[in-house]
Design a protein around this motif. Structure first.
Motif, PDB file in Angstrom:
ATOM      1  N   VAL A   1      -1.071  15.484  25.606  1.00  0.00           N
ATOM      2  CA  VAL A   1      -1.295  14.271  24.818  1.00  0.00           C
ATOM      3  C   VAL A   1       0.040  13.693  24.373  1.00  0.00           C
ATOM      4  O   VAL A   1       0.997  14.437  24.118  1.00  0.00           O
ATOM      5  CB  VAL A   1      -2.203  14.562  23.600  1.00  0.00           C
ATOM      6  N   SER A   2       0.107  12.385  24.314  1.00  0.00           N
ATOM      7  CA  SER A   2       1.256  11.676  23.758  1.00  0.00           C
ATOM      8  C   SER A   2       0.797  11.021  22.460  1.00  0.00           C
ATOM      9  O   SER A   2      -0.168  10.246  22.461  1.00  0.00           O
ATOM     10  CB  SER A   2       1.763  10.613  24.737  1.00  0.00           C
TER      11      SER A   2
ATOM     12  N   GLU B   1      -4.004  11.958  29.371  1.00  0.00           N
ATOM     13  CA  GLU B   1      -4.518  11.851  30.730  1.00  0.00           C
ATOM     14  C   GLU B   1      -5.970  12.317  30.799  1.00  0.00           C
ATOM     15  O   GLU B   1      -6.737  11.874  31.653  1.00  0.00           O
ATOM     16  CB  GLU B   1      -3.656  12.680  31.688  1.00  0.00           C
ATOM     17  N   LEU B   2      -6.362  13.180  29.887  1.00  0.00           N
ATOM     18  CA  LEU B   2      -7.729  13.683  29.852  1.00  0.00           C
ATOM     19  C   LEU B   2      -8.750  12.554  29.747  1.00  0.00           C
ATOM     20  O   LEU B   2      -9.877  12.686  30.235  1.00  0.00           O
ATOM     21  CB  LEU B   2      -7.878  14.648  28.678  1.00  0.00           C
ATOM     22  N   LEU B   3      -8.378  11.440  29.134  1.00  0.00           N
ATOM     23  CA  LEU B   3      -9.324  10.349  28.918  1.00  0.00           C
ATOM     24  C   LEU B   3      -9.684   9.635  30.217  1.00  0.00           C
ATOM     25  O   LEU B   3     -10.653   8.882  30.261  1.00  0.00           O
ATOM     26  CB  LEU B   3      -8.758   9.354  27.909  1.00  0.00           C
ATOM     27  N   TYR B   4      -8.902   9.837  31.269  1.00  0.00           N
ATOM     28  CA  TYR B   4      -9.237   9.230  32.555  1.00  0.00           C
ATOM     29  C   TYR B   4      -9.130  10.203  33.728  1.00  0.00           C
ATOM     30  O   TYR B   4      -9.318   9.809  34.878  1.00  0.00           O
ATOM     31  CB  TYR B   4      -8.354   8.001  32.820  1.00  0.00           C
TER      32      TYR B   4
ATOM     33  N   LYS C   1      -9.357  16.635  35.143  1.00  0.00           N
ATOM     34  CA  LYS C   1      -8.576  17.799  35.581  1.00  0.00           C
ATOM     35  C   LYS C   1      -7.496  18.186  34.569  1.00  0.00           C
ATOM     36  O   LYS C   1      -6.934  19.281  34.650  1.00  0.00           O
ATOM     37  CB  LYS C   1      -7.936  17.519  36.934  1.00  0.00           C
ATOM     38  N   ALA C   2      -7.198  17.291  33.633  1.00  0.00           N
ATOM     39  CA  ALA C   2      -6.178  17.592  32.620  1.00  0.00           C
ATOM     40  C   ALA C   2      -6.711  18.504  31.514  1.00  0.00           C
ATOM     41  O   ALA C   2      -5.943  18.918  30.644  1.00  0.00           O
ATOM     42  CB  ALA C   2      -5.647  16.293  32.017  1.00  0.00           C
ATOM     43  N   LEU C   3      -7.995  18.819  31.534  1.00  0.00           N
ATOM     44  CA  LEU C   3      -8.589  19.642  30.480  1.00  0.00           C
ATOM     45  C   LEU C   3      -8.573  21.118  30.853  1.00  0.00           C
ATOM     46  O   LEU C   3      -8.944  21.498  31.965  1.00  0.00           O
ATOM     47  CB  LEU C   3     -10.035  19.208  30.232  1.00  0.00           C
TER      48      LEU C   3
END
Length: 792
Positions: free
Chosen positions: A693-694, A672-675, A678-680
């Motif tokens: 991460v998956s 989700e960090l790639l888009y 806030k996931a970082l």
């Protein structure tokens, strides 16, 4: 004596020739009007009014439709007379005051005749006249706004301000005008496309200030705790999860869960706000010492009106279109001072769909888009936007047309609503701003809010008469319009507008710094190989949003994948087959320049500053493979594979370097960090980097059948790293909420499981991972599990 006689003669002529030009209740020559070239509207006395034809330029003169110019200057239609036989238009019932003839350069003003350098024209069933000649004959002054391509008409010495300098936006005024404006918005001449994915960007401070905002704060519980990864310290962004150092607040399906998180060994759920069965879906929230704001979506079904439709055989009555959902965005404010007795304080409901929000201290701003269901064959159902603020009452309030403003050169079948309120004054009514238009991207600094709208430009072609403007798609002319609003204590005031060539990627394409607004755009098409191929640009705009500096035509044939502004420097990543990282100097706002560039495989979707001279990139790794083209030639193409992280050293700005690289998985790996930034979780002072991460991995050859092989799912959870400038990325460990049995049951792919970790945060020396199923606490030092709470 001569001056006195001349004055008497002038007044006498005014009485003889143009007394009828003064409408009841209006002073003579007191109107102001702005006609925008290529737009089917004009602005007069603060209202944007629709026309059925646009003003246009022929040669070096601007032509406007004569009847609409008359209306804009307060002249009744009955006093504008058209003689079809003589092809003459006159401006009084007797036809003797002011007269112009199609094809003739003679202008009659009373008994005088003036020779014009252009002639009126008849195009279709409309007469177009040269704006300057007619307006000056009526006693008005005329000006030209080159930047906005518009004609300005006003009393001598009192021209309307150019659109980019106007202190306010024009209003819609009434329902009929709304319909006409929307009808014109369907025409390509108006040049606006539909809105894209909404997003929000914050103002950024100096590079060091940004790098040091490690999302940490002091709390009453833990010594320090992480905060949502935002763009600037002091401007909060809503997220799924928040913590205050003692409690964790989390959106969990149809409810909000509050957990006592510190100390971790005693972690427990202390309260739940359940919205199940209440037609409300929470999505994000804010938390401070006293308040929690829960933002979500709800809807109401409404029937459309019955209309008559006629075909070749019969007239039938049917409902068209079928019933639709009337969307509402709700922001519910709770008093959380006492965690054992959480109380609802107020609720703000705006008709529409959620775009974004921001919280600056006690000021809260909510941005909503509401579509207008406009069909030319029928009346508009529920044409007025509406809201409800329980601080003012429990009833929904329709917003009056006189309070609906519009972007004059960007009308769309959509309302943009921006609401502001002061959390410290719960009894004070919210400030609601409504604009006919759409907010595609919204940038907010601590003082200003910017709305960016894509303008799809069209050229003008002539019909067989040689004068009537017709829409013609124009290649490589899409622009971005920016509208600026000042913010103060929950209130917004329109400031100015600007425009730059090209379109933006997302929220990180914009920035405000030291009074300047910077924006990165891509112009053209990446698939083209001629002059209209994609090119990337950097623009610097002043406080009035005029372009003060520009750097154009960067990386032809590529497009922007990510941008990060850090004070007087910007980093831009473009991509087609390799990933150039450009370092751009913005110290001189009038002369931005490229300092250095680095070309490497892969690309970065998100850039995050590590410190003044180092940047972390998060994106995808790529491999370059040859593919045969249509004529048998071999073309090189890049394919993305697994996730890639890199630390870039820009100490020597002329020679940026890739210091460290970390790769995760193969094709199929995603985060989700790639888009969503806030996931970082990043804390430089703790050497901590973590994100969900998956992971998928390829078993066998990385390339199969000439293409990259798609990997099989192997893991979902949080990757936790130690990060520094000596060793780079060091995987400290992984945390998952998926059981061993679930992994054994998993096939080649995985799904959006409630056990998927979505956020990682810390309180003091404890790392917390959150999924839809669990909150798990682990030691930040060893990653050993301390406790787990199930979210039942």
């Amino acid at each position: 004596m001569k001056k006195f006689i001349a004055l008497v003669l002038f007044l006498a002529l005014s009485v003889i020739f143009i007394p009828w030009l003064q409408p009841k209740g209006h002073a003579l020559n007191q109107h102001q009007a702005t006609f925008l070239v290529g737009q089917k509207m004009y602005i007069s006395n603060g209202q944007a009014t629709a026309m059925d034809v646009p003003a246009f330029i022929q040669g070096s003169r601007t032509y406007v439709p004569v009847r609409f110019l008359g209306r804009a200057l307060g002249i009744p239609d009955e006093n504008i007379i058209w003689d079809d036989v003589a092809q003459t238009v006159s401006f009084n019932p007797a036809g003797s005051a002011i007269r112009m003839t199609v094809g003739s350069n003679l202008l009659s003003v009373g008994e005088q005749q003036r020779t014009m350098d252009v002639v009126p024209v008849l195009a279709g069933d409309r007469v177009f006249v040269p704006a300057r000649w007619l307006a000056e004959a009526l006693g008005y002054e005329v000006g030209w706004d080159e930047e906005n391509q518009s004609v300005l008409v006003g009393p001598p010495g009192n021209l309307p301000k150019p659109l980019s300098e106007s202190s306010d936006l024009p209003v819609v005024g009434n329902y009929e005008n709304l319909k006409n404006l929307l009808a014109n918005s369907q025409d390509k001449v108006s040049g606006l496309g539909r809105s894209g994915a909404p997003s929000v960007m914050m103002n950024q401070g100096a590079r060091k200030e940004m790098a040091d905002t490690a999302q940490s704060a002091a709390g009453a519980g833990g010594a320090d705790y992480s905060k949502t990864n935002v763009q600037v310290e002091g401007v909060d962004e809503a997220d799924l999860v928040k913590t205050d150092g003692s409690y964790i607040y989390m959106v969990n399906g149809q409810r909000v869960v509050i957990a006592k998180a510190y100390p971790a060994s005693d972690m427990e759920i202390v309260d739940t706000i359940d919205f199940a069965g209440k037609n409300f879906s929470p999505s994000e929230l804010y938390v401070d010492e006293k308040n929690m704001i829960v933002i979500g979506q709800t809807s109401v079904y409404m029937d459309m009106p019955i209309i008559m439709r006629e075909d070749s055989k019969k007239i039938s009555t049917e409902i068209y279109p079928p019933p639709y959902q009337h969307e509402l965005v709700s922001a519910i404010v709770y008093d959380i001072s006492d965690k054992t007795n959480i109380n609802k304080v107020r609720e703000l409901d705006l008709g529409g769909r959620y775009v974004s929000s921001r919280k600056i201290g006690s000021s809260f701003y909510l941005v909503v888009n509401r579509s207008i269901y406009y069909y030319p064959m029928r009346e508009i159902e529920n044409p007025q936007p509406f809201y409800r603020d329980t601080a003012a009452g429990d009833e929904f309030v329709d917003i009056d047309y006189g309070n609906i403003k519009c972007f004059p050169d960007a009308v769309q079948p959509n309302y943009l609503l921006v609401a502001g309120l002061n959390l410290d004054r719960p009894e004070k009514k919210a400030d609601i701003n409504t604009i006919l238009g759409s907010g595609e991207n919204v940038y907010v600094s601590t003082e200003n809010l910017y709305v960016a709208v894509t303008s799809y430009q069209y050229g003008i072609m002539e019909d067989k008469t040689g004068f009537l403007p017709m829409p013609r798609p124009a290649v490589d002319r899409n622009n971005t319009r920016i509208y600026k609003f000042a913010m103060n204590d929950g209130k917004l005031t329109y400031s100015t507008k600007g425009e730059v060539p090209g379109t933006i990627l997302n929220q990180f394409s914009m920035d405000e710094y030291n009074g300047y607004f910077r924006i990165a755009t891509t112009k053209g098409e990446i698939w083209r190989s001629d002059e209209h191929t994609s090119k990337n640009n950097m623009y610097v705009l002043g406080e009035s949003l005029n372009i003060t500096g520009k750097l154009e035509n960067i990386a032809p044939g590529e497009r922007i994948y990510s941008v990060r502004f850090t004070g007087d420097r910007a980093y831009m990543v473009t991509f087609k087959t390799v990933d150039p990282l450009f370092v751009i100097d913005l110290k001189d706002p009038g002369q931005p320049e490229i300092l250095g560039a680095l070309k490497i495989p892969g690309y970065s979707n998100y850039l995050h500053p590590y410190d003044e001279d180092h940047v972390i990139g998060f994106g995808k790794d790529t491999i370059e493979l040859g593919q045969k083209g249509g004529k048998g030639e071999v073309d090189s193409m890049a394919y993305y594979t697994g996730m890639k992280m890199a630390i870039f050293d820009v100490t020597d700005v002329t020679n940026p370097k890739e210091m460290f690289v970390e790769k995760i998985g193969d094709w199929g790996t995603d985060s989700e960090l790639l888009y969503n930034h806030k996931a970082l979780l990043f804390a430089r002072d703790k050497n901590l980097l973590a994100f969900p991460v998956s992971v998928s991995e390829v078993k066998g050859s990385e390339v199969q059948g000439g293409f990259p092989a798609y990997g099989e799912f192997i893991y979902q959870g949080a990757y936790v790293y130690n990060i520094d400038l000596t060793d780079g990325f060091k995987l400290k460990g992984r945390i998952t909420h998926i059981s061993d049995q679930d992994y054994q049951k998993a096939g080649s792919y995985w799904y959006d499981s409630e056990k998927n970790i979505s956020r990682v945060l810390y309180i003091d020396d404890v790392l917390y991972t959150l999924s839809g199923k669990y909150i798990r606490a682990n030691s930040l030092d060893s990653l050993a599990e301390i406790s787990t709470v199930e979210l039942k």
